[in-house]
Design a protein around this motif. Structure first.
Motif, PDB file in Angstrom:
ATOM      1  N   LEU A 152      -0.144 -19.851   2.609  1.00 11.19           N
ATOM      2  CA  LEU A 152       0.029 -18.749   1.635  1.00 11.19           C
ATOM      3  C   LEU A 152      -0.649 -17.487   2.167  1.00 11.19           C
ATOM      4  N   ARG A 153      -1.835 -17.681   2.767  1.00  6.38           N
ATOM      5  CA  ARG A 153      -2.572 -16.521   3.301  1.00  6.38           C
ATOM      6  C   ARG A 153      -1.841 -15.921   4.506  1.00  6.38           C
ATOM      7  N   LEU A 154      -1.401 -16.796   5.418  1.00  7.43           N
ATOM      8  CA  LEU A 154      -0.730 -16.300   6.622  1.00  7.43           C
ATOM      9  C   LEU A 154       0.578 -15.599   6.285  1.00  7.43           C
ATOM     10  N   VAL A 156      -7.294  -7.645   1.161  1.00  5.23           N
ATOM     11  CA  VAL A 156      -7.782  -8.623   0.178  1.00  5.23           C
ATOM     12  C   VAL A 156      -6.603  -9.487  -0.279  1.00  5.23           C
ATOM     13  N   GLN A 157      -6.862 -10.787  -0.352  1.00  9.66           N
ATOM     14  CA  GLN A 157      -5.853 -11.701  -0.891  1.00  9.66           C
ATOM     15  C   GLN A 157      -6.486 -12.464  -2.046  1.00  9.66           C
ATOM     16  N   GLU A 158      -5.785 -12.510  -3.177  1.00  7.51           N
ATOM     17  CA  GLU A 158      -6.324 -13.186  -4.365  1.00  7.51           C
ATOM     18  C   GLU A 158      -5.273 -14.140  -4.910  1.00  7.51           C
ATOM     19  N   PHE A 159      -5.749 -15.221  -5.529  1.00  7.47           N
ATOM     20  CA  PHE A 159      -4.843 -16.177  -6.171  1.00  7.47           C
ATOM     21  C   PHE A 159      -5.076 -16.171  -7.681  1.00  7.47           C
ATOM     22  N   ILE A 192       3.980 -10.772   5.485  1.00  6.43           N
ATOM     23  CA  ILE A 192       4.909 -10.011   4.635  1.00  6.43           C
ATOM     24  C   ILE A 192       4.319  -8.631   4.349  1.00  6.43           C
ATOM     25  N   ASN A 193       3.007  -8.591   4.130  1.00  9.35           N
ATOM     26  CA  ASN A 193       2.344  -7.302   3.903  1.00  9.35           C
ATOM     27  C   ASN A 193       2.539  -6.372   5.107  1.00  9.35           C
ATOM     28  N   ASP A 194       2.339  -6.892   6.311  1.00  7.66           N
ATOM     29  CA  ASP A 194       2.504  -6.062   7.522  1.00  7.66           C
ATOM     30  C   ASP A 194       3.916  -5.485   7.595  1.00  7.66           C
ATOM     31  N   ILE A 195       4.894  -6.353   7.355  1.00  2.00           N
ATOM     32  CA  ILE A 195       6.300  -5.924   7.487  1.00  2.00           C
ATOM     33  C   ILE A 195       6.648  -4.887   6.416  1.00  2.00           C
ATOM     34  N   LEU A 196       6.252  -5.168   5.165  1.00  2.00           N
ATOM     35  CA  LEU A 196       6.618  -4.248   4.078  1.00  2.00           C
ATOM     36  C   LEU A 196       5.845  -2.929   4.174  1.00  2.00           C
TER      37      LEU A 196
END
Ligand code: C5P
Length: 249
Positions: free
Chosen positions: A162-164, A128-131, A169-173
């Motif tokens: 922003l989404r990409l 989920v991505q939220e702004f 960054i989520n995958d890497i972290l």
């Protein structure tokens, strides 16, 4: 604290306070395109309505942020981070900050649970991505794509980016934390534009802005310890730092 450092063979002097954040002081420097950040020992919750001074928190955040930004750089992610100057200070590139907080969630927690009534720690697939619009006065309200565009806070192209970027960054972290038996539950990112319009990662990467739990015990290692009055927050932060440091050896 020393007020002078060097960067790229140039002397950088700390200048006036630009902005006093909740857990960080931001200073101008002798270079117009470089800012000097100082991590304080302040811990806040409920958008600053609750705050407390917690010894060593600034150092822990600064050290964790440094290691995570370094890791992102090693994976080709452009960020504002330039140099870890001291135990509690860093130099960053001055950006035109986009007034949006990007929250990425791998598991339901916090406001996602209270808003949608789902069980805590439900895995979210896809992520989920939220702004949220960055405004203390308005309590950082939820904002959608068309609102962001209509209010000229970000272009459609920037929102896509922003989404990409936040998913990458989520995958890497997430993978990095998995190496030290920690699950990355959710986190908040901020981005800014360089003079050429290019959007890169800004702000900090610390347990103040992410939920982290030990994969075995399920124990919180982040600011939820403070938010939920579960004891000494620095115990969790120190554990995160020690595990990240082990990966450096
Ligand atoms: O409170 P909520 O569940 O929306 O938070 C999601 C994630 O974003 C958490 O990791 C929290 O620490 C972070 N966050 C933040 N700053 C905010 C809001 C949320 O760092 N202003």
């Amino acid at each position: 604290m020393n007020n002078v450092t060097d960067y790229n063979n140039q002397t950088i002097t700390r200048g006036d306070l630009k902005y006093q954040g909740k857990a960080k002081s931001v200073y101008w420097t002798s270079q117009a395109d470089i800012l000097w950040l100082h991590d304080t020992n302040q811990a806040t919750a409920l958008n600053g309505k609750v705050h407390e001074n917690i010894s060593d928190k600034g150092r822990l955040n600064s050290a964790i942020s440094y290691l995570l930004f370094k890791h992102l750089h090693q994976h080709g992610v452009a960020t504002h981070y330039l140099k870890h100057i001291s135990e509690t200070d860093e130099l960053v590139e001055k950006l035109d900050i986009i007034p949006v907080e990007v929250v990425v969630r791998n598991f339901a927690s916090g406001h996602f649970v209270s808003r949608f009534g789902v069980a805590s720690m439900t895995e979210l697939t896809p992520i989920v991505q939220e702004f949220y619009y960055k405004s203390d006065a308005l309590d950082d309200p939820f904002i959608n794509d068309s609102q962001l565009i209509a209010l000229h806070y970000a272009t459609a192209e920037e929102i896509k980016s922003l989404r990409l970027k936040s998913a990458e960054i989520n995958d890497i972290l997430r993978r990095r934390f998995a190496e030290i038996n920690i699950e990355l539950i959710d986190f908040k990112l901020e981005f800014g534009r360089r003079a050429d319009g290019n959007m890169i990662l800004a702000d900090e990467l610390s347990p103040d802005n992410m939920r982290l739990v030990d994969k075995t015990s399920g124990q919180s290692l982040d600011k939820d310890i403070f938010r939920q009055h579960k004891g000494d927050l620095t115990v969790g932060y120190r554990e995160v730092l020690q595990r990240l440091e082990k990966l450096e050896k």
